[in-house]
Design a protein around this motif. Structure first.
Motif, PDB file in Angstrom:
ATOM      1  N   ASP A 782      32.085 -48.633  20.829  1.00  0.00           N
ATOM      2  CA  ASP A 782      30.654 -48.525  20.560  1.00  0.00           C
ATOM      3  C   ASP A 782      29.867 -48.683  21.848  1.00  0.00           C
ATOM      4  O   ASP A 782      29.937 -49.705  22.518  1.00  0.00           O
ATOM      5  N   THR A 783      29.124 -47.621  22.203  1.00  0.00           N
ATOM      6  CA  THR A 783      28.310 -47.650  23.417  1.00  0.00           C
ATOM      7  C   THR A 783      26.830 -47.652  23.095  1.00  0.00           C
ATOM      8  O   THR A 783      26.007 -47.237  23.893  1.00  0.00           O
ATOM      9  N   GLY A 784      26.452 -48.055  21.935  1.00  0.00           N
ATOM     10  CA  GLY A 784      25.045 -48.118  21.562  1.00  0.00           C
ATOM     11  C   GLY A 784      24.833 -47.619  20.166  1.00  0.00           C
ATOM     12  O   GLY A 784      24.350 -48.336  19.300  1.00  0.00           O
ATOM     13  N   GLY A 785      25.206 -46.362  19.872  1.00  0.00           N
ATOM     14  CA  GLY A 785      25.085 -45.809  18.537  1.00  0.00           C
ATOM     15  C   GLY A 785      23.639 -45.625  18.115  1.00  0.00           C
ATOM     16  O   GLY A 785      22.726 -45.473  18.934  1.00  0.00           O
ATOM     17  N   SER A 786      23.427 -45.592  16.806  1.00  0.00           N
ATOM     18  CA  SER A 786      22.085 -45.374  16.255  1.00  0.00           C
ATOM     19  C   SER A 786      21.173 -46.540  16.606  1.00  0.00           C
ATOM     20  O   SER A 786      21.607 -47.684  16.704  1.00  0.00           O
ATOM     21  N   THR A 787      19.897 -46.222  16.778  1.00  0.00           N
ATOM     22  CA  THR A 787      18.950 -47.237  17.226  1.00  0.00           C
ATOM     23  C   THR A 787      17.594 -47.042  16.563  1.00  0.00           C
ATOM     24  O   THR A 787      17.222 -45.930  16.182  1.00  0.00           O
ATOM     25  N   LEU A 788      16.857 -48.141  16.431  1.00  0.00           N
ATOM     26  CA  LEU A 788      15.470 -48.129  15.977  1.00  0.00           C
ATOM     27  C   LEU A 788      14.791 -49.334  16.619  1.00  0.00           C
ATOM     28  O   LEU A 788      14.953 -50.473  16.172  1.00  0.00           O
ATOM     29  N   ASN A 789      14.055 -49.083  17.689  1.00  0.00           N
ATOM     30  CA  ASN A 789      13.386 -50.146  18.434  1.00  0.00           C
ATOM     31  C   ASN A 789      11.894 -49.833  18.537  1.00  0.00           C
ATOM     32  O   ASN A 789      11.508 -48.826  19.154  1.00  0.00           O
ATOM     33  N   ILE A 790      11.090 -50.673  17.928  1.00  0.00           N
ATOM     34  CA  ILE A 790       9.636 -50.475  17.939  1.00  0.00           C
ATOM     35  C   ILE A 790       8.983 -51.793  18.370  1.00  0.00           C
ATOM     36  O   ILE A 790       9.262 -52.849  17.811  1.00  0.00           O
ATOM     37  N   LYS A 791       8.110 -51.697  19.364  1.00  0.00           N
ATOM     38  CA  LYS A 791       7.371 -52.864  19.825  1.00  0.00           C
ATOM     39  C   LYS A 791       5.942 -52.795  19.290  1.00  0.00           C
ATOM     40  O   LYS A 791       5.260 -51.786  19.431  1.00  0.00           O
ATOM     41  N   GLY A 792       5.496 -53.905  18.693  1.00  0.00           N
ATOM     42  CA  GLY A 792       4.140 -53.951  18.145  1.00  0.00           C
ATOM     43  C   GLY A 792       3.959 -53.111  16.898  1.00  0.00           C
ATOM     44  O   GLY A 792       2.889 -52.519  16.685  1.00  0.00           O
ATOM     45  N   LEU A 793       4.959 -53.064  16.029  1.00  0.00           N
ATOM     46  CA  LEU A 793       4.892 -52.266  14.802  1.00  0.00           C
ATOM     47  C   LEU A 793       3.884 -52.868  13.825  1.00  0.00           C
ATOM     48  O   LEU A 793       3.870 -54.086  13.591  1.00  0.00           O
ATOM     49  N   TRP A 794       3.041 -52.016  13.230  1.00  0.00           N
ATOM     50  CA  TRP A 794       2.109 -52.462  12.193  1.00  0.00           C
ATOM     51  C   TRP A 794       2.055 -51.401  11.083  1.00  0.00           C
ATOM     52  O   TRP A 794       2.306 -50.230  11.299  1.00  0.00           O
ATOM     53  N   PRO A 856       2.558 -46.007  14.724  1.00  0.00           N
ATOM     54  CA  PRO A 856       1.797 -47.251  14.912  1.00  0.00           C
ATOM     55  C   PRO A 856       2.625 -48.293  15.657  1.00  0.00           C
ATOM     56  O   PRO A 856       3.510 -48.929  15.090  1.00  0.00           O
ATOM     57  N   GLY A 857       2.374 -48.476  16.921  1.00  0.00           N
ATOM     58  CA  GLY A 857       3.099 -49.425  17.758  1.00  0.00           C
ATOM     59  C   GLY A 857       2.855 -49.131  19.228  1.00  0.00           C
ATOM     60  O   GLY A 857       2.276 -48.100  19.588  1.00  0.00           O
ATOM     61  N   GLU A 858       3.338 -50.038  20.073  1.00  0.00           N
ATOM     62  CA  GLU A 858       3.162 -49.871  21.520  1.00  0.00           C
ATOM     63  C   GLU A 858       4.213 -48.931  22.088  1.00  0.00           C
ATOM     64  O   GLU A 858       3.900 -48.083  22.927  1.00  0.00           O
ATOM     65  N   THR A 859       5.454 -49.098  21.679  1.00  0.00           N
ATOM     66  CA  THR A 859       6.538 -48.196  22.082  1.00  0.00           C
ATOM     67  C   THR A 859       7.460 -47.981  20.892  1.00  0.00           C
ATOM     68  O   THR A 859       7.565 -48.841  20.016  1.00  0.00           O
ATOM     69  N   CYS A 860       8.102 -46.830  20.901  1.00  0.00           N
ATOM     70  CA  CYS A 860       9.023 -46.515  19.804  1.00  0.00           C
ATOM     71  C   CYS A 860      10.147 -45.649  20.333  1.00  0.00           C
ATOM     72  O   CYS A 860       9.901 -44.580  20.915  1.00  0.00           O
ATOM     73  N   VAL A 861      11.373 -46.115  20.149  1.00  0.00           N
ATOM     74  CA  VAL A 861      12.570 -45.344  20.506  1.00  0.00           C
ATOM     75  C   VAL A 861      13.476 -45.356  19.285  1.00  0.00           C
ATOM     76  O   VAL A 861      13.831 -46.429  18.786  1.00  0.00           O
ATOM     77  N   LEU A 862      13.830 -44.167  18.810  1.00  0.00           N
ATOM     78  CA  LEU A 862      14.730 -44.125  17.665  1.00  0.00           C
ATOM     79  C   LEU A 862      15.623 -42.903  17.751  1.00  0.00           C
ATOM     80  O   LEU A 862      15.227 -41.859  18.276  1.00  0.00           O
ATOM     81  N   SER A 863      16.836 -43.073  17.293  1.00  0.00           N
ATOM     82  CA  SER A 863      17.716 -41.930  17.076  1.00  0.00           C
ATOM     83  C   SER A 863      17.437 -41.391  15.685  1.00  0.00           C
ATOM     84  O   SER A 863      17.034 -42.118  14.775  1.00  0.00           O
ATOM     85  N   LEU A 864      17.648 -40.093  15.527  1.00  0.00           N
ATOM     86  CA  LEU A 864      17.283 -39.422  14.282  1.00  0.00           C
ATOM     87  C   LEU A 864      17.929 -40.093  13.073  1.00  0.00           C
ATOM     88  O   LEU A 864      19.081 -40.535  13.128  1.00  0.00           O
ATOM     89  N   VAL A 865      17.160 -40.148  11.993  1.00  0.00           N
ATOM     90  CA  VAL A 865      17.643 -40.675  10.713  1.00  0.00           C
ATOM     91  C   VAL A 865      17.916 -39.495   9.793  1.00  0.00           C
ATOM     92  O   VAL A 865      17.072 -38.599   9.672  1.00  0.00           O
ATOM     93  N   ASP A 866      19.073 -39.488   9.152  1.00  0.00           N
ATOM     94  CA  ASP A 866      19.384 -38.382   8.244  1.00  0.00           C
ATOM     95  C   ASP A 866      18.935 -38.663   6.805  1.00  0.00           C
ATOM     96  O   ASP A 866      18.500 -37.760   6.100  1.00  0.00           O
ATOM     97  N   ILE A 867      19.035 -39.918   6.353  1.00  0.00           N
ATOM     98  CA  ILE A 867      18.647 -40.277   4.994  1.00  0.00           C
ATOM     99  C   ILE A 867      17.953 -41.640   5.019  1.00  0.00           C
ATOM    100  O   ILE A 867      18.380 -42.542   5.734  1.00  0.00           O
ATOM    101  N   ILE A 868      16.900 -41.768   4.233  1.00  0.00           N
ATOM    102  CA  ILE A 868      16.252 -43.062   4.025  1.00  0.00           C
ATOM    103  C   ILE A 868      16.498 -43.490   2.590  1.00  0.00           C
ATOM    104  O   ILE A 868      16.237 -42.739   1.645  1.00  0.00           O
ATOM    105  N   PHE A 869      17.013 -44.713   2.427  1.00  0.00           N
ATOM    106  CA  PHE A 869      17.229 -45.292   1.103  1.00  0.00           C
ATOM    107  C   PHE A 869      16.362 -46.544   0.973  1.00  0.00           C
ATOM    108  O   PHE A 869      16.248 -47.339   1.916  1.00  0.00           O
TER     109      PHE A 869
END
Length: 1086
Positions: A782-794, A856-869
Motif C-alpha cells: 500500500d502506497t497511499g491508495g484512495s484518499t479524502l482529505n478536506i481542510k475546513g470542511l463545512w 466548501p473548505g480551504e483545501t480538498c484532495v480526493l481520489s475519485l469515488v465510484d459509489i456512495i453508500f
C-alpha cells in the motif's frame, strides 16, 4: 343523500289540517297518511336523521321524544328500503343507487324501483314492465354511507359555495335575525320556501337513470367485475339492447366513453363543453358547477363555455384527473347540408394527463411518464434486470434503457429519484414483490417519498394481455407504424448495440399507452435517446439521495438544493438536476468543467445573466414546434382551429426570437475567449459562415417580421396556415443543431450557477484536486491508495447556532505516499453533537467535487469515488411491513454486497433498531468486514463505546469524536445540574460517554425521571463492572490480535512456509505486516 332526505322531510312537512285528513297534500301532490304505513315498515328516524345538516327553519325540528306522533310519520314510507340481506338473496329487482321515476320511453335503462310494505309489494323492473301501483312513486335515495360516489383524487365531502356563504352570514350575527318569520316577511318567506321546494324536488330526482353505471352493476368491456384480477379499469360494459335504443348523439358519446371510462370526457355541443353522468359528478364536486338533468339522453350534466374550457382542464389536471375532449368536426350548418336528421360529426382528438401535459402552467421541472419492466436472472441470488422507457411530452423526447438490480431494488429506486415521474405504468404480474414495494415506497402511498419528494407519482397497472412480452414483436410494431422516423437517431440506435430485450418491451408498453392517449405527435416527431442510470458516473441509489437531502429536506419536503441552483433558465434548472444525479467519474471531464467555472469566477464583468433572463423555455418551445409538423388536422376543427393556429404562430415566433438571444450569448463568450474551454465541456454548433446557424436564423427572423409582425397576438387567417407550415418544415431541417445550441446555453447557465456558488457563498470555497481511481492493493504494497482529505470542511445547507456558518472541521481518510491516514474513521460523541452533519457534509463535498463545482473548505484532495453508500437515520415503512431494524439491515446488506475499494461508505448508529447485544454484535461484525475485507473509505458513527476499545490499536482505524463541554448551573456536581455545551469540533480520541441524560433533560424529560435513570445506570454499571473492565483491556489487546496470533500459529504449522509467488498467501503477508505494525507501536509507547 341523507341531507337530501332530511331537506325533503322538512319541506314536505304536513300542516295540522292535513294531518287530520286521510291524505297529506303538498304542492298538489298526495302522499298516504301515516296510518297507511304500518310501524313495522318504518325506519328509525333517530338513526337516519341525527347529525345531518338541515336548512334554516322557523323552529327546531320536533324530533320524536318518546311519543309515536311525529311530523315525519306521514312520509316515513318514502324512506323504506329493502334490507341488504334480501338483496343478497338474488331479488330480481334490486335497489340501485341511481333511481328515477318510471318515465317509460324517456330513459334508456330505467332503474329498478321497489316499494315494500306488510300488505303489498309493487315493483317496476328495468324493462319498464311492472305493477302499475308503483308508478309515480320514488324509492329511497341511498345515503353516502355506501360509498357509491365515483373514485376521485379528492374524496373530501362536497359543500356548495352558496351554503358556505349562508352559514358564514348566519354565524356572524344573531341567528334569530336570520331565521325569524315575522308577519312582514311571511309572504316573502313562503315564496322562498316554494322555490326551495321546487329546487329540492329537482335535486331529489337528479340521479342517474343508467343502472349499469352503478358500482354494484358496473363491468368492464369483457364483462368482468371490479373484484376480478383481470378487471380493466379503462373500459365500461354497456348492455347491447341499451346501445340499440340510443340516439345518434348518445352513441357518439358512449362509444368513446366505454373505452375511456377512466378519463373525464368533455363533449362539444355548439359553443359549450359538457360532462355527463359520473363525469358530471366530478365537475360538480371539483369545479362547483351546477348539475342539471339534460344533455345527451336527458342525463345528468354540467357544462362550460368555450372561453373557460382551458382553465377548467388545467384545474382538473392539477387535481390528478385525466381529461379528454370530443371536438366537433363540422358546424351545424355543414351537418344539416347532409340531411335534416344528420348529427354533427365528433371525434376524440386528444387526452391530457398530469404526466403528458405539454401546455399550461406545468412548472419548471420535467414532467415524465415512466414504463417499467422486469426480468429475473437465473443466478438465484435475487438479481434482476429492469427495463424502462420514459417520455417528456413537452420536450418531445423519449428515453430507453436498462439497469442491473438486486433484491434491494436500489437501482430501481435510483431510477425513480432521477426521473421523478408523474406516473408509472407497469404490469403488476410482471414485477417482483420487491419491485412493487419499491414503487409503493415512492408513490403517493409511501410515506417516505412524501417526505423526500412531494410530487408523488401515480401508479397505473396495465392489463396483462395488453402488454408486450416479445421484443421482436415490438420491433415489428415500431417499423410498421413508422414511429420515431423523424428522430435525430434511429430508434434502434438508442440501445447502443446491446441486448436490451426488456427495455424494448418497456418501450412497447409506453408506446401502447401514448397511442391510447392519441399523442401521435410524440410517436412520429419525437426524439428517442438512450439513458444510463449508473454507467460512467458516481453511483448513488435512491435511498442515498433521500438520506443526503439532495433535492428535498426530510422535515417538510421543501427544496434543499437551492445552494447549487442559481440557474436562470428553466432548461438550465432541469439540466442541473440531471448533473446532480450523475456526477462525473472522469478526472479530465471534471477539470474541464472546473476550468470554465474558474474563468467565469475571474470574469466578474461578464453579463451572461442579462442574456439568460431574456430566454424563454427554448427546450419546450422546440418540442411544441416539432409536434406541429404534419399535424394540420387540428387546424381543420371548426371554432378552435383558428385558436390553435394563433398559438402555433406565437410559439414559433418566441422560439426564433429566443434562439437569437442564445446566439448572441455564445458570441459574447466567444469574444471573451471562453468558447474554447466551453467546447471541451459541450459540443457547440457552427455559428458563423454559410452553413452557420446565425445566417440560417436571420432568414426566419425576417420571415417572422414580415408575415407575423405581431406574432404574440396575431389574427390568424387561412393563408397563414400554409405559410407557417412551410416555415416550420424548413426550420426543423436543422433540429439537431438547434438542440445542440439549446443544450450549450443550458450548460452555460449551470456552470455560471457553479461560479455564483463559488464566489458568493458565505463560507470558504476551494477548487478540489481530483485524483484518478485507486487500484486495490494489499497492506504490504500500500502506497497511499484512495484518499479524502478536506481542510475546513463545512456543511453547505446547515447553519450555526446564531445563523452563521457551521464549525469547520478537518477530515482525513487515506493519503498519498508522503502522509498516510487510516481510511476508516470511528466517530463517537454526544447526541446532537454534529456527527450526522459531518457525515453528510463529507458526502456532499465529494458530489460537488465530481460535479465540477467548488467545495466548501480551504483545501480538498480526493481520489475519485465510484459509489456512495449511506445508512443514516431511523425510519420504518408500515405500508410495506418493514420495521426500522429491517430497513437498517437491508441498506447494510446493499453496502456489504456492492461496496468496493474506491467507495465511500457512511454508517450512522448501525444496530440501534434491535436489542443492545444483537445490535452491538452486528455493528462489530459489519465494521470489521468493511475495515479488513473491503478496505474502503468509511465513516462509522456509533454509540457502542466498546467498539472504540476493540479497534483502538487497529492501523486502519482512527478514533475521533465531536467535542463538548459542561457548564455548571449551580455549585452542585450532580449531572442534572450540568448544562451540556456542544462544540461541534472534530477532536482526536474516543468520547467517554454519549451524555444521553443531559440530552434527555434538554428534550424536556422531567428532572425526577432523569435522576431515577441516573441511579439505574449506576446500578447497571456496578453489576457489569467486570465486563466493563474486560472491555477496557481490549484497548491494548483486541480480538484482532487474537485472530492474528491464531493465524501465526497456523503459519508455523504449514509445510514450506510462505511462497511470495502465491497469491493465496497475500492475506498472510498482510497479517504479518499488521502484527509488526502493532508490535512497533507498542514498543514506541514503552
Amino acid at each position: 343523500m341523507q341531507r337530501q332526505k332530511t331537506l325533503l322531510s322538512y319541506l314536505k312537512k304536513p300542516s295540522p289540517e292535513d294531518q287530520s285528513s286521510g291524505d297529506n297534500t303538498i304542492n298538489g301532490r298526495k302522499f298516504p297518511s301515516r296510518n297507511a304505513v304500518p310501524n313495522s315498515s318504518t325506519i328509525d328516524l333517530k338513526e337516519e336523521i341525527l347529525g345531518i345538516e338541515t336548512p334554516p327553519e322557523k323552529v327546531p325540528l320536533p324530533f320524536n321524544n318518546g311519543d309515536n306522533s311525529s311530523v315525519f310519520s306521514s312520509i316515513m314510507h318514502k324512506f323504506n328500503r329493502e334490507k341488504p340481506r334480501n338483496i343478497a338473496k338474488g331479488d330480481p329487482c334490486k335497489i340501485s343507487s341511481v333511481f328515477t321515476k318510471n318515465e317509460g320511453s324517456d330513459g334508456l335503462g330505467n332503474a329498478s324501483v321497489s316499494l315494500q310494505s306488510d300488505t303489498n309489494r309493487s315493483s317496476v323492473c328495468s324493462n319498464g314492465k311492472g305493477n302499475q301501483e308503483g308508478k309515480g312513486l320514488v324509492s329511497l335515495i341511498p345515503s353516502d354511507d355506501h360509498g357509491f360516489e365515483p373514485e376521485t383524487p379528492s374524496m373530501q365531502p362536497y359543500e356548495p359555495g352558496l351554503k358556505r356563504v349562508q352559514d358564514n352570514i348566519c354565524s356572524s350575527g344573531d341567528k334569530s335575525d336570520c331565521f325569524s318569520l315575522n308577519a312582514s316577511k311571511r309572504i316573502k318567506s313562503l315564496k322562498g320556501l316554494n322555490f326551495k321546494r321546487k329546487n329540492l324536488e329537482e335535486e331529489f330526482e337528479m340521479t342517474s337513470k343508467f343502472e349499469w353505471l352503478h358500482p354494484s352493476q358496473i363491468k368492464d368491456a369483457n364483462g368482468r367485475r371490479p373484484g376480478d384480477p383481470l378487471y380493466d379499469k379503462q373500459t365500461l360494459y354497456i348492455p347491447p339492447d341499451v346501445l340499440r335504443k340510443m340516439s345518434a348523439s348518445q352513441k357518439q358519446y358512449w362509444d368513446v366513453k366505454c373505452k375511456y371510462i377512466d378519463i373525464v370526457l368533455f363533449f362539444k355541443v355548439g359553443k359549450f363543453y359538457e360532462l355527463y353522468e359520473l363525469d358530471a359528478e366530478i365537475g360538480h364536486k371539483e369545479l362547483d358547477w351546477k348539475m342539471t338533468q339534460s344533455g345527451v339522453g336527458k342525463c345528468r350534466q354540467v357544462g362550460i363555455s368555450e372561453s373557460g374550457i382551458d382553465e377548467a382542464v388545467q384545474k382538473l389536471l392539477a387535481r390528478g384527473y385525466k381529461v379528454g375532449r370530443m371536438e366537433q368536426l363540422e358546424t351545424s350548418e355543414q351537418a344539416k347540408s347532409r340531411g335534416s336528421t344528420s348529427v354533427i360529426r365528433r371525434k376524440l382528438v386528444h387526452v391530457l394527463t398530469p404526466s403528458t401535459t405539454s401546455e399550461g402552467n406545468i412548472g419548471p421541472d420535467a414532467v415524465h411518464l415512466l414504463a417499467v419492466k422486469e426480468t429475473c436472472k437465473e443466478l438465484g441470488n435475487g438479481s434482476t434486470t429492469i427495463g424502462f422507457a420514459f417520455v417528456d411530452c413537452a420536450a418531445l423526447k423519449v428515453w430507453v434503457g436498462s439497469v442491473e438490480d438486486d433484491a434491494s431494488c436500489a437501482a430501481l429506486e435510483a431510477l425513480l429519484m432521477q426521473v421523478s415521474p408523474k406516473e408509472v405504468i407497469f404490469n403488476a404480474r410482471g414485477l417482483s414483490k420487491d419491485a412493487q414495494k419499491a414503487l409503493k415506497k415512492y408513490s403517493s402511498t409511501g410515506e417516505d417519498f412524501l417526505v423526500s419528494c412531494p410530487a408523488a407519482p401515480l401508479l397505473s397497472p396495465v392489463q396483462p394481455g395488453a402488454d408486450f412480452v416479445d421484443p421482436a414483436e415490438v420491433k415489428n410494431f415500431l417499423d410498421l407504424k413508422g414511429y420515431f422516423k423523424r428522430s435525430c437517431n434511429k430508434w434502434d440506435h438508442a440501445f447502443d448495440g446491446e441486448d436490451h430485450d426488456v427495455a424494448l418491451c418497456a418501450l412497447g408498453s409506453l408506446v401502447n399507452h401514448l397511442e391510447r392517449l392519441m399523442l401521435n405527435e410524440v410517436l412520429h416527431n419525437g426524439d428517442i435517446l438512450s439513458y444510463e442510470v449508473y454507467k460512467g458516473c458516481l453511483k448513488m441509489d435512491g435511498q442515498t439521495l433521500v438520506n443526503l437531502e439532495i433535492f428535498n429536506n426530510n422535515v417538510d419536503g421543501s427544496p434543499s438544493g437551492k445552494y447549487l441552483d442559481n440557474c436562470v433558465t428553466l432548461p438550465g434548472k432541469r439540466l442541473l438536476r440531471k448533473w446532480i444525479c450523475h456526477p462525473l467519474k472522469d478526472v479530465e471531464k471534471i477539470n474541464h468543467r472546473l476550468d470554465v467555472v474558474d474563468k467565469l469566477v475571474d470574469n466578474a464583468t461578464l453579463s451572461t445573466a442579462q442574456y439568460l433572463r431574456k430566454l424563454p423555455d427554448l427546450d419546450r418551445l422546440l418540442g411544441r414546434v416539432k409536434a406541429s409538423i404534419q399535424s394540420s388536422e387540428a387546424l381543420l376543427l371548426p371554432l378552435i382551429g383558428a385558436k390553435i393556429l394563433k398559438q402555433r404562430i406565437k410559439v414559433f415566433g418566441l422560439l426564433v426570437k429566443g434562439l437569437r438571444v442564445g446566439l448572441d450569448l455564445l458570441r459574447l463568450l466567444q469574444k471573451e475567449c471562453l468558447t474554447a474551454s466551453l467546447a471541451k465541456v459541450v459540443s457547440l454548433p457552427v455559428l458563423d459562415g454559410d452553413n452557420g446557424l446565425d445566417k440560417f436564423l436571420t432568414q426566419f427572423e425576417a420571415a417572422i417580421d414580415s408575415d407575423f409582425p405581431n406574432f404574440q397576438d396575431h389574427n390568424a387567417t387561412d393563408f397563414d396556415t400554409e405559410t407557417l407550415s412551410i416555415l416550420m418544415e424548413l426550420f426543423i431541417e436543422k433540429a439537431t443543431e438547434w438542440s445542440q445550441l439549446i443544450y450549450a446555453i443550458s450548460c452555460v447557465d449551470v456552470l455560471r450557477s457553479f461560479s455564483i456558488t463559488a464566489k458568493f457563498s458565505s463560507g470558504v470555497m476551494c477548487r478540489p484536486v481530483i485524483l484518478p481511481l485507486s487500484k486495490p492493493s494489499n497492506i504490504c504494497n500500500d502506497t497511499g491508495g484512495s484518499t479524502l482529505n478536506i481542510k475546513g470542511l463545512w456543511h453547505p445547507y446547515a447553519l450555526g447556532e446564531s445563523g452563521g456558518l457551521p464549525v469547520p472541521n478537518d477530515l482525513h481518510l487515506g493519503g498519498n505516499t508522503n502522509i498516510r491516514y487510516p481510511r476508516t474513521l470511528l466517530l463517537t460523541g454526544p447526541n446532537m453533537g454534529g456527527k450526522s452533519t459531518l457525515l453528510r457534509a463529507s458526502c456532499l463535498a465529494v458530489i460537488m467535487a465530481q460535479l465540477g463545482c467548488y467545495v466548501p473548505g480551504e483545501t480538498c484532495v480526493l481520489s475519485l469515488v465510484d459509489i456512495i453508500f449511506t445508512r443514516l437515520g431511523a425510519t420504518d415503512r408500515i405500508m410495506t411491513g418493514e420495521s426500522t431494524f429491517f430497513i437498517e439491515c437491508t441498506e447494510t446488506a446493499s453496502v456489504l454486497q456492492n461496496a468496493t475499494y474506491n467507495s465511500l461508505v457512511l454508517l450512522d448508529e448501525l444496530g440501534r433498531g434491535t436489542s443492545t447485544f444483537d445490535g452491538y454484535a452486528i455493528a462489530y461484525a459489519v465494521f470489521r468486514h468493511l475495515v479488513e475485507t473491503v478496505n474502503c473509505r468509511l465513516l462509522f458513527a456509533t454509540h457502542y463505546h466498546p467498539l472504540t476499545k476493540e479497534f483502538a490499536s487497529h492501523p486502519h482505524v482512527a478514533l475521533q469524536h465531536m467535542a463538548c463541554s459542561f457548564k455548571l448551573k449551580s455549585q452542585s456536581s450532580s449531572p442534572t445540574e450540568q448544562e451540556l455545551v456542544f462544540l461541534y469540533r472534530l477532536t482526536s480520541g474516543a468520547c467517554p460517554e454519549s451524555y444521553g441524560m443531559q440530552v434527555a433533560l434538554m428534550a424536556g424529560i422531567p428532572k425526577t425521571v432523569v435522576e431515577s435513570a441516573l441511579s439505574a445506570a449506576q446500578v447497571m454499571k456496578k453489576m457489569n463492572r467486570e465486563s466493563f473492565k474486560s472491555s477496557e483491556q481490549r484497548a491494548n489487546f483486541s480480538t484482532l490480535h487474537e485472530q492474528w496470533f491464531t493465524t501465526l500459529l497456523d503459519i508455523s504449522k504449514t509445510d514450506g512456509g510462505l511462497n511470495s509467488d502465491n497469491d493465496d498467501d497475500n492475506d498472510l503477508f498482510d497479517t504479518l505486516f499488521c502484527l509488526w505494525h502493532e508490535l512497533k507501536a507498542d514498543r514506541s509507547t514503552c
